[in-house]
Design a protein around this motif. Sequence first.
Motif, short mmCIF file in Angstrom:
data_model
loop_
_atom_site.label_atom_id
_atom_site.label_comp_id
_atom_site.label_asym_id
_atom_site.label_seq_id
_atom_site.Cartn_x
_atom_site.Cartn_y
_atom_site.Cartn_z
N ASP A 373 -13.65 35.02 -12.50
CA ASP A 373 -14.24 34.72 -11.19
C ASP A 373 -14.63 33.26 -11.02
N PHE A 374 -14.22 32.40 -11.94
CA PHE A 374 -14.60 31.00 -11.82
C PHE A 374 -13.44 30.09 -12.21
N GLN A 375 -13.18 29.11 -11.36
CA GLN A 375 -12.07 28.17 -11.56
C GLN A 375 -12.52 26.78 -11.14
N SER A 376 -12.00 25.75 -11.78
CA SER A 376 -12.33 24.38 -11.42
C SER A 376 -11.09 23.51 -11.47
N SER A 377 -11.16 22.39 -10.79
CA SER A 377 -10.09 21.39 -10.87
C SER A 377 -10.71 20.02 -10.64
N ILE A 378 -10.09 19.01 -11.22
CA ILE A 378 -10.51 17.63 -11.03
C ILE A 378 -9.28 16.79 -10.73
N GLN A 379 -9.39 15.94 -9.73
CA GLN A 379 -8.25 15.14 -9.29
C GLN A 379 -8.66 13.68 -9.13
N ALA A 380 -7.83 12.78 -9.66
CA ALA A 380 -8.01 11.35 -9.47
C ALA A 380 -6.77 10.81 -8.77
N TYR A 381 -6.96 9.83 -7.86
CA TYR A 381 -5.81 9.30 -7.14
C TYR A 381 -5.98 7.80 -6.94
N TYR A 382 -4.86 7.13 -6.69
CA TYR A 382 -4.84 5.70 -6.35
C TYR A 382 -3.79 5.49 -5.27
N SER A 383 -4.13 4.72 -4.23
CA SER A 383 -3.21 4.43 -3.14
C SER A 383 -3.26 2.95 -2.82
N ASN A 384 -2.09 2.34 -2.68
CA ASN A 384 -1.99 0.91 -2.38
C ASN A 384 -1.01 0.71 -1.23
N TYR A 385 -1.46 0.03 -0.19
CA TYR A 385 -0.62 -0.24 0.97
C TYR A 385 -0.63 -1.74 1.25
N ASN A 386 0.55 -2.30 1.52
CA ASN A 386 0.64 -3.73 1.79
C ASN A 386 1.64 -3.99 2.92
N LEU A 387 1.17 -4.67 3.96
CA LEU A 387 2.02 -5.10 5.07
C LEU A 387 1.92 -6.61 5.16
N ASP A 388 3.04 -7.28 4.98
CA ASP A 388 3.02 -8.74 5.08
C ASP A 388 4.21 -9.23 5.90
N ALA A 389 3.96 -10.30 6.64
CA ALA A 389 4.99 -10.89 7.49
C ALA A 389 4.96 -12.40 7.32
N GLU A 390 6.15 -12.99 7.40
CA GLU A 390 6.27 -14.44 7.26
C GLU A 390 7.28 -14.95 8.28
N ASN A 391 6.87 -15.97 9.02
CA ASN A 391 7.76 -16.58 10.00
C ASN A 391 7.83 -18.08 9.74
N LYS A 392 9.07 -18.59 9.64
CA LYS A 392 9.28 -20.01 9.39
C LYS A 392 10.06 -20.60 10.56
N ASP A 393 9.39 -21.49 11.28
CA ASP A 393 10.07 -22.28 12.32
C ASP A 393 10.56 -23.54 11.62
N ILE A 394 11.81 -23.50 11.14
CA ILE A 394 12.35 -24.58 10.31
C ILE A 394 12.36 -25.90 11.05
N THR A 395 12.74 -25.87 12.31
CA THR A 395 12.88 -27.11 13.08
C THR A 395 11.56 -27.85 13.23
N ASN A 396 10.49 -27.10 13.54
CA ASN A 396 9.19 -27.73 13.81
C ASN A 396 8.25 -27.68 12.62
N ALA A 397 8.75 -27.21 11.48
CA ALA A 397 7.95 -27.14 10.25
C ALA A 397 6.65 -26.37 10.46
N GLN A 398 6.75 -25.26 11.19
CA GLN A 398 5.60 -24.39 11.41
C GLN A 398 5.81 -23.09 10.64
N PHE A 399 4.79 -22.69 9.90
CA PHE A 399 4.89 -21.50 9.07
C PHE A 399 3.70 -20.59 9.32
N LEU A 400 3.99 -19.29 9.39
CA LEU A 400 2.94 -18.29 9.62
C LEU A 400 3.08 -17.18 8.59
N THR A 401 1.98 -16.86 7.92
CA THR A 401 1.95 -15.76 6.96
C THR A 401 0.79 -14.83 7.32
#
Length: 767
Positions: A373-401
């Motif tokens: 009549d008795f049960q147990s459980s233990i759970q560990a987790y790890y989550s990693n999310y990464n969103l990155d963007a990079e824009n290079k305006d080569i002509t005008n030497a403008q960079f955005l990250t």
Amino acid sequence: MNKLLQRIVFYIILVCSFNLVYSQNQEEQQSLAVILTQLENRYNVKFSFEPKTIEDIEIIPLKSDLTLNQAIDLLNTITDLKFKILSDRFIAISVNPLKSVQELEEVIVTNFLTKGISKTINGKVNVKTNQFNILPGLIEPDVLQIVQNLPGIISVDERISNLNIRGGTNDQNLVLYEGIRMYQTGHFFGLISAFNPYLTQNIDISKNGTSSKFGDGVSSILAINNSDYINNTTKAGIGGNLLSVDGFAKISLSENKELQLSARRSYTDLIVSTTYDSYFDRIFTDSELNSENDINTLLSLDESFIFYDFNAKFLYDIDDSSNLRVNLLNIYNKLDYDQIFTNSQNDFQESQSTINQVSYGASLTYSKIWSNDFQSSIQAYYSNYNLDAENKDITNAQFLTQENKVEDYGIRLDLNKTINSNTKFNSGYQFNEVGVTNFEDVTNPNFTSLIKEIIRTHAIFGETEYYSNSRNTFLRLGARISYFEKLKELRIEPRFSFNQKISDAIRLEILSELKSQSITQIIDLQQDFFGIEKRRWQLANTSDVPLIRSQQASLGLSYNKNQLLVSIEGYYKNIDNITASSQGFQNQFQFVNDIGAYTVKGIDFLVNKKFQDFSTWLSYTYSTNDYQFEELNSGKAFANTLDLRHVANASITYNIKSLKVALGFNWHSGRPYTKPLTNQNSDNAVIDYNSPNSSRLNDYFRTDISAIYDFILSRGIKAQVGASLWNVFNQNNTINRYYTFDADDNIIQIDNRSLRFTPNFSFRLNF
């Protein structure tokens, strides 16, 4: 083209209607004892079991073309018993030890809409993808597409990464994959589910009355899991469609160990299909990547897009009373977009853009039976999310990250105590820490911003589940107490679920809950991350982003008899402490932040009739969804950006032997938008608007059709071919409208269009 497609659909409806008239009896479920006798005669084997083990279990008869191993694998899944092949002749049946203590949730509606979808007594909807039949427009059991066929669930902009459940935003859905919280759920920046459909087996959807062991997710909970039982057989499959190829394998390592693997990769960087063109246009046409093309002449374009995902699960039954489960997950999307164009002075300009969206996850779960009549459980987790963007305006030497990163890890202890045959008590403790980093770096002019925030949360929870002696009454009453360290805020959140069987055909359901959520998605600028995935995750704080709070209640009545299901459910939902920046305004409130709430009142209606080879249904939702902010619109209520007053779906599926066909019609009223004033102030550098969200887009209408055919390719190899047409009549639906200035400072209207006519084709081999 449209006339031809209309004729095809007409003939399919005609054929289906003809068969419908002559369909008489639904294939009835039979007792497991009868089916075992049939299998013994068919395969010349003998089953060994205690009579009480299979008592009162009924299932639909298995197909005669299955191999013995396939039949055993299917029985393991649909009965939740343990079938162990002892030899070529003998098979032992026993109760799964870890299921003997905690009973399975009682199912009150089977084959809800289609085979593989059911509703449980505590208000959840369960989807078993390995039993999934077919739905219109789908040839694969895409988990996040399947749930959109349920009343009250829709994606207003057709992205599954923006799943709107009863008027809520997608970030208000808690999506768990094997206990791992997911911050990315889609490929192709939201058009395809990121979860491999051929390894995923079980999905639970809770819109209200959620178990107290879950926090966050003020709109809903979607819990996705792979198979959790060792079958002692090895099987695999490979396949592909017009976007990607994939494969999976369930490998028996020993009697008590199993390894499950799946992988999928697009080939869109090598071969471009019609499906890819449709998806690409839907996502990128109105993005910032093409904004320069409105004022410049494009000379060359080089694009490359790929996605892939990988899943692994290790199952280890340590002994009859304990087991260990380990899960790993990786999801990846990348777009490279290089342009060369000339401006109005005929000067050459070059830009290089890259956007990456990546997720990693892992979880480890240990379960133990201490007594009967008795049960147990233990759970560990790890989550990693990464969103990155990079824009290079080569002509005008403008960079955005730009970068948005989330790291989330936690641990949860569950304790389950059976008091008596009528009562169970579940309790536990959960700790999690979430860190969010937002980074932006600009050169020429130079600007750098780095902000990192962390929230730690402690929670204890408990709930009691009670059945009456007649099993006609079910009650679950629980509460969750959470403490948010950084906010110094304590929340007590009751949960309630009640189900009463009034007669053999009629049931009453009452659900309610209080919830809170410490992380949300905001939009700083519509141009962020090139306007493709412009939402960034943001933690609650003590200044301008408060803890989100929700209140929900619903009352439902259902009639289920003679393969006819009729249900109606009224609901009330209030989400408080939302920020204006989380709502994606593209009107006078785009650059204004304020704290407010939205309130949804609605009714979900469903009628579902099943015949011998058919399942037909009509669902309809009427709802009002209104904002109330402290300062916006002078404090007066106005329509929510996601307010769809009327949503309807009519579908029919046909299944005969190895052929499955589905046809569906989707309609909803137009979403709100804000028109500019006719007379603009010429001295103003901004657009002057009418009352917020006071206009409506035209109604949305889409027809989908799909077909799947199964056949045996050779001994031990089964094949499946599928084809689907999305938006059969190529309906030109506008799903969003906003206004901006062109190069000459004239106001222009921008319409975001829905996915156009999109065919898809799949072929699979299963071993």
